[in-house]
Design an enzyme around this catalytic site. Structure first.
Site, short mmCIF file in Angstrom:
data_model
loop_
_atom_site.label_atom_id
_atom_site.label_comp_id
_atom_site.label_asym_id
_atom_site.label_seq_id
_atom_site.Cartn_x
_atom_site.Cartn_y
_atom_site.Cartn_z
N HIS A 64 -25.31 -7.37 39.46
CA HIS A 64 -25.26 -5.90 39.49
C HIS A 64 -26.55 -5.26 38.98
O HIS A 64 -26.79 -4.08 39.23
CB HIS A 64 -24.05 -5.38 38.68
N ASP B 88 -21.23 -12.66 39.39
CA ASP B 88 -22.20 -11.64 38.95
C ASP B 88 -23.48 -12.28 38.41
O ASP B 88 -24.05 -11.81 37.43
CB ASP B 88 -21.58 -10.72 37.90
N SER C 254 -27.41 -5.99 30.17
CA SER C 254 -26.89 -6.82 31.25
C SER C 254 -27.95 -7.78 31.77
O SER C 254 -29.08 -7.38 32.06
CB SER C 254 -26.41 -5.93 32.41
#
Length: 466
Positions: A119, A149, A223
């Site tokens: 993402h 992911d 992230s």
């Protein structure tokens, strides 16, 4: 004035005599003893002093030094026209504008391979990576896996780069110290500490995920960053937080390093992710489910059905078996099982400890390539064998093994049952579930779904769903 001074002195003397009399004649004469209390009844809630005295404090400095130079800042530039506005109806759509997203990444070898979240780089037109020494490089997307992911980037540096080595996330323990290293809010090289709060967390409710949960502070921008142990080894890739505000409030989640490592190795070697399939359907046990299905176990994964020709089928697994362990790892919930299998490939062998009719047995299962998927509107389908095709006089196709519950009555009213063969989708000839996935992936959101199949009477039928 003399009378006032005399009155004060008389009052003071009276108080002294009264106190002395109380001490001498009324109060018990108890000695006061000062001792060292070697077993206090109450202990401080912090164990910091104890750790410092015994020298058992984790070495955060060493772990941080081993990690910060291998964690990078990732910038993702996408082009977007934004949402349609009132003015767009009169003047036409405005020119696409660049939007910048940022995140973190982890260098995993000296050649410049970098692991991050899918993402973080999704829909990127341009990717760049900035190292801890402020050098910036253009990055190439090698491959990505939306399911886990995880994405893999590559930069061409003019020197060998510092990197983080992988730890075995299966051996990480709840309560173990970890550090989260990343770039929250565009702040570079930020290190936060916490413990592993839980393992095999599933946030989707579908048992498709298996995150490490930690209370190390993770915020937007973290992230793709590193979750490392006190040796500075990679335990996980920081991926998600649960928050009503969008920022950290106590819980964060990381993809386990064993899963991340397997995904990037598959991307580098095969160009895509190789998934090893056990071949069962079922669910985790608890008191209510155990009572409903009539078993005494409340922990483990209950096998409700076994997929035909799968590794589980060939190994002899049966409906009613309860999986207690996989490769000596305790299985309490379905995500314990799927998390371990996510780090495996087709033809890998796993050892299952089963409970069957109250007896414990160990079974070795060879994982197979995924030959079954869930197709929208239809249900579960699998690759058809030659005997399946011969039965319906079909030259090609995939086999329906379970109808979608919502549309089951519709299909049966049209003569479509389990075993029927789907031969084409949207005009594309179908030979395998891979073909089905490819057609569905390339289908636009507004395109209808056209299915050609052979029903139980051996008749070719065409269906058009809008």
């Amino acid at each position: 004035m003399k009378k006032i001074i005399t009155l004060v002195l008389v009052s003071a003397l009276g108080g002294i005599f009264t106190l002395g009399a109380y001490k001498l004649f009324i109060q018990d004469n108890k000695p006061v003893v000062v001792t060292a209390d070697t077993s206090p009844a109450f202990l401080p809630t912090s164990n910091l002093n104890t750790l410092l005295k015994t020298g058992e404090a984790p070495d955060f400095v060493s772990a941080a030094e081993n990690t910060v130079n291998a964690v990078v800042h990732v910038k993702n530039v996408t082009m977007s026209s934004g949402q349609m506005s009132f003015q767009d109806f009169f003047y036409g759509r405005s020119s696409p504008k660049a939007q910048v997203g940022t995140g973190s990444g982890v260098i995993i070898n000296a050649d410049g391979y970098i692991i991050t979240n899918n993402h973080v780089i999704n829909n990127a037109q341009e990717l760049s990576v900035t190292l801890n020494n402020n050098k910036t490089y253009k990055a190439e997307l090698v491959g990505a896996d939306p399911k886990t992911d995880i994405a893999l980037l590559k930069i061409e540096a003019d020197e060998d780069l510092p990197f983080v080595t992988f730890a075995d996330s299966d051996t990480a323990k709840v309560g173990e110290w970890v550090l989260a290293v990343g770039n929250p809010f565009n702040l570079t090289s930020t290190v936060t500490a916490g413990i592993i709060s839980a393992k095999s967390r599933d946030l989707s409710g579908t048992s498709a995920q298996s995150f490490i949960q930690t209370d190390a502070a993770v915020n937007p921008g973290n992230s793709g960053g590193a979750l490392v142990n006190t040796n500075g080894e990679l335990v996980g890739i920081n991926t998600a937080i649960t928050s009503q505000t969008g920022s950290y409030i106590g819980y964060s989640f990381a993809v386990p390093s064993n899963i991340a490592r397997k995904v990037v190795e598959d991307i580098m070697e095969y160009g895509n992710v190789q998934n090893g399939i056990l071949g069962i359907q079922g669910g985790a046990l608890n008191s209510d489910i155990a009572e409903r299905i009539g078993v005494s176990d409340t922990e483990g994964v209950y096998v409700d059905s076994v997929v035909e020709d799968s590794g589980a089928d060939k190994a002899g697994l049966q409906k009613g078996d309860i999986i207690k362990e996989i490769d000596d790892i305790k299985v309490s919930k379905f995500s314990d099982l799927t998390g371990h299998l996510s780090a495996k490939r087709p033809n890998d062998v796993v050892n299952l400890k089963l409970s069957r009719d109250g007896k414990i047995k160990t079974v070795a299962v060879t994982l197979a390539k995924n030959e079954t998927i869930t197709m929208p509107l239809v249900g579960r389908i699998k690759n058809a064998k030659a005997t399946d095709l011969k039965k319906y006089r079909a030259e090609n196709g995939v086999k329906i093994i379970q109808l979608n519950e919502e549309y089951e009555e519709y299909w049966k009213n049209n003569g479509v049952t389990q075993g029927c063969i789907i031969t084409a989708i949207n005009g594309v000839k179908i030979n395998s579930v891979d073909d089905v996935q490819r057609v569905l992936k390339n289908k636009s959101l507004y395109e209808s779904l056209k299915i050609e199949l052979i029903n139980e009477q051996g008749e070719k039928e065409r269906y058009n769903f809008r």
